[in-house]
Scaffold this motif. Structure first.
Motif, mmCIF file in Angstrom:
data_model
loop_
_atom_site.group_PDB
_atom_site.id
_atom_site.type_symbol
_atom_site.label_atom_id
_atom_site.label_comp_id
_atom_site.label_asym_id
_atom_site.label_seq_id
_atom_site.Cartn_x
_atom_site.Cartn_y
_atom_site.Cartn_z
ATOM 1 N N ILE A 28 0.941 -1.251 -0.013
ATOM 2 C CA ILE A 28 0.007 -0.085 -0.170
ATOM 3 C C ILE A 28 0.934 1.434 0.126
ATOM 4 O O ILE A 28 0.687 2.149 -0.779
ATOM 5 N N VAL A 29 1.840 1.158 0.738
ATOM 6 C CA VAL A 29 2.746 2.264 0.966
ATOM 7 C C VAL A 29 3.594 2.345 -0.453
ATOM 8 O O VAL A 29 3.408 3.714 -0.937
ATOM 9 N N GLY A 30 4.091 1.352 -0.949
ATOM 10 C CA GLY A 30 4.686 1.639 -2.231
ATOM 11 C C GLY A 30 4.048 1.841 -3.337
ATOM 12 O O GLY A 30 4.328 2.505 -4.142
ATOM 13 N N SER A 31 2.819 1.431 -3.298
ATOM 14 C CA SER A 31 1.664 1.932 -4.352
ATOM 15 C C SER A 31 1.550 3.438 -4.343
ATOM 16 O O SER A 31 1.319 3.860 -5.438
ATOM 17 N N ARG A 32 1.362 3.745 -3.137
ATOM 18 C CA ARG A 32 1.265 5.357 -3.215
ATOM 19 C C ARG A 32 2.544 6.193 -3.776
ATOM 20 O O ARG A 32 2.314 7.123 -4.488
ATOM 21 N N THR A 33 3.665 5.505 -3.356
ATOM 22 C CA THR A 33 4.943 6.224 -4.014
ATOM 23 C C THR A 33 4.735 6.008 -5.353
ATOM 24 O O THR A 33 5.141 6.799 -6.129
ATOM 25 N N THR A 34 4.505 4.834 -5.947
ATOM 26 C CA THR A 34 4.808 4.488 -7.305
ATOM 27 C C THR A 34 3.441 5.399 -8.131
ATOM 28 O O THR A 34 3.785 5.853 -9.064
ATOM 29 N N ALA A 35 2.388 5.572 -7.593
ATOM 30 C CA ALA A 35 1.290 6.356 -8.212
ATOM 31 C C ALA A 35 1.903 7.786 -8.199
ATOM 32 O O ALA A 35 1.740 8.447 -9.337
ATOM 33 N N GLU A 40 3.761 12.336 -11.725
ATOM 34 C CA GLU A 40 4.688 13.457 -11.889
ATOM 35 C C GLU A 40 5.319 13.119 -13.474
ATOM 36 O O GLU A 40 5.434 13.980 -14.057
ATOM 37 N N ALA A 41 5.484 11.967 -13.746
ATOM 38 C CA ALA A 41 6.014 11.383 -14.961
ATOM 39 C C ALA A 41 5.099 11.998 -16.078
ATOM 40 O O ALA A 41 5.473 12.578 -17.167
ATOM 41 N N TRP A 42 3.735 11.830 -15.844
ATOM 42 C CA TRP A 42 2.675 12.082 -16.552
ATOM 43 C C TRP A 42 2.623 13.579 -16.913
ATOM 44 O O TRP A 42 2.365 14.110 -18.159
ATOM 45 N N LEU A 43 2.727 14.313 -15.572
ATOM 46 C CA LEU A 43 2.709 15.863 -15.914
ATOM 47 C C LEU A 43 3.796 16.279 -16.639
ATOM 48 O O LEU A 43 3.752 17.208 -17.385
ATOM 49 N N ALA A 65 -2.461 19.285 -12.334
ATOM 50 C CA ALA A 65 -3.124 18.576 -13.234
ATOM 51 C C ALA A 65 -4.714 18.954 -13.595
ATOM 52 O O ALA A 65 -5.113 18.442 -14.576
ATOM 53 N N HIS A 66 -5.079 19.926 -12.890
ATOM 54 C CA HIS A 66 -6.471 20.331 -12.880
ATOM 55 C C HIS A 66 -7.104 20.502 -14.266
ATOM 56 O O HIS A 66 -8.000 19.880 -14.816
ATOM 57 N N ASP A 67 -6.386 21.158 -14.903
ATOM 58 C CA ASP A 67 -6.840 21.648 -16.475
ATOM 59 C C ASP A 67 -6.529 20.659 -17.390
ATOM 60 O O ASP A 67 -7.317 20.347 -18.646
ATOM 61 N N VAL A 75 -6.034 12.129 -20.055
ATOM 62 C CA VAL A 75 -6.523 11.602 -19.002
ATOM 63 C C VAL A 75 -6.368 9.787 -19.269
ATOM 64 O O VAL A 75 -6.099 8.942 -18.385
ATOM 65 N N GLU A 76 -6.748 9.625 -20.530
ATOM 66 C CA GLU A 76 -6.818 8.282 -20.872
ATOM 67 C C GLU A 76 -4.934 7.618 -20.735
ATOM 68 O O GLU A 76 -4.806 6.470 -20.278
ATOM 69 N N LYS A 77 -4.126 8.453 -21.279
ATOM 70 C CA LYS A 77 -2.686 8.233 -21.209
ATOM 71 C C LYS A 77 -2.420 8.072 -19.485
ATOM 72 O O LYS A 77 -1.544 7.243 -19.256
ATOM 73 N N MET A 78 -2.615 8.693 -18.825
ATOM 74 C CA MET A 78 -2.524 8.673 -17.370
ATOM 75 C C MET A 78 -3.296 7.556 -16.711
ATOM 76 O O MET A 78 -2.437 6.800 -16.056
ATOM 77 N N GLU A 79 -4.271 7.207 -16.891
ATOM 78 C CA GLU A 79 -5.117 5.921 -16.698
ATOM 79 C C GLU A 79 -3.896 4.761 -17.255
ATOM 80 O O GLU A 79 -3.904 3.698 -16.340
ATOM 81 N N GLY A 80 -3.703 4.847 -18.296
ATOM 82 C CA GLY A 80 -2.780 3.687 -18.733
ATOM 83 C C GLY A 80 -1.611 3.541 -18.174
ATOM 84 O O GLY A 80 -1.117 2.511 -17.772
ATOM 85 N N MET A 81 -0.942 4.547 -17.947
ATOM 86 C CA MET A 81 0.442 4.619 -16.979
ATOM 87 C C MET A 81 0.020 4.126 -15.621
ATOM 88 O O MET A 81 0.979 3.359 -15.283
ATOM 89 N N LEU A 82 -0.981 4.507 -15.014
ATOM 90 C CA LEU A 82 -1.241 4.205 -13.674
ATOM 91 C C LEU A 82 -1.535 2.531 -13.688
ATOM 92 O O LEU A 82 -0.978 2.095 -12.774
ATOM 93 N N ILE A 83 -2.324 2.064 -14.600
ATOM 94 C CA ILE A 83 -2.624 0.903 -14.452
ATOM 95 C C ILE A 83 -1.457 -0.185 -14.673
ATOM 96 O O ILE A 83 -1.170 -0.896 -13.998
ATOM 97 N N GLY A 84 -0.753 0.384 -15.817
ATOM 98 C CA GLY A 84 0.712 -0.546 -15.970
ATOM 99 C C GLY A 84 1.290 -0.581 -14.846
ATOM 100 O O GLY A 84 2.086 -1.730 -14.643
ATOM 101 N N LYS A 85 1.501 0.341 -14.197
ATOM 102 C CA LYS A 85 2.534 0.670 -13.111
ATOM 103 C C LYS A 85 2.005 -0.147 -11.786
ATOM 104 O O LYS A 85 2.651 -0.804 -11.144
ATOM 105 N N MET A 86 0.698 0.045 -11.638
ATOM 106 C CA MET A 86 0.096 -0.704 -10.393
ATOM 107 C C MET A 86 0.031 -2.111 -10.540
ATOM 108 O O MET A 86 -0.497 -2.814 -9.635
#
Length: 103
Positions: A28-35, A40-43, A65-67, A75-86
């Motif tokens: 859980i802690v590691g997942s938060r760091t990974t996310a 940050e990489a997506w931004l 990231a708001h705008d 957003v789809e790119k961010m979701e793909g990056m997160l799912i891939g890492k998580m």
């Protein structure tokens, strides 16, 4: 898939040993760091370099990231990056908490 095949996971299917609980907490802690690193990489990919140093708070990341959240492609790119890492963390969690006979 659940609706088509009927697989479920009940509380009795989980094996929550002390070792599994420590691993779960670590994941859980590691997942938060990974996310956070993934966001940050997506931004950074979207020219928001001011938060790429790893020191931004979650609130700063959210504001930055708001705008972009109105841009479907971004957003789809961010979701793909997160799912891939998580995916790795989720697999580790399942492997530690569901006994081999239940998989």
């Amino acid at each position: 898939l659940l609706q088509k095949r009927g697989f479920t996971c009940a509380f009795r299917d989980l094996l929550l040993t002390d070792e599994a609980e420590w691993k779960r907490l670590e994941l859980i802690v590691g997942s938060r760091t990974t996310a956070k690193k993934t966001i940050e990489a997506w931004l950074k990919d979207h020219d928001r370099h001011e938060v790429a140093d790893g020191n931004a708070t979650n609130e700063t990341l959210s504001e930055t990231a708001h705008d972009l959240m109105h841009n479907t492609i971004a957003v789809e790119k961010m979701e793909g990056m997160l799912i891939g890492k998580m995916k790795e963390s989720w697999t580790d969690m399942i492997n530690k908490t569901i006994p081999v006979g239940q998989k």
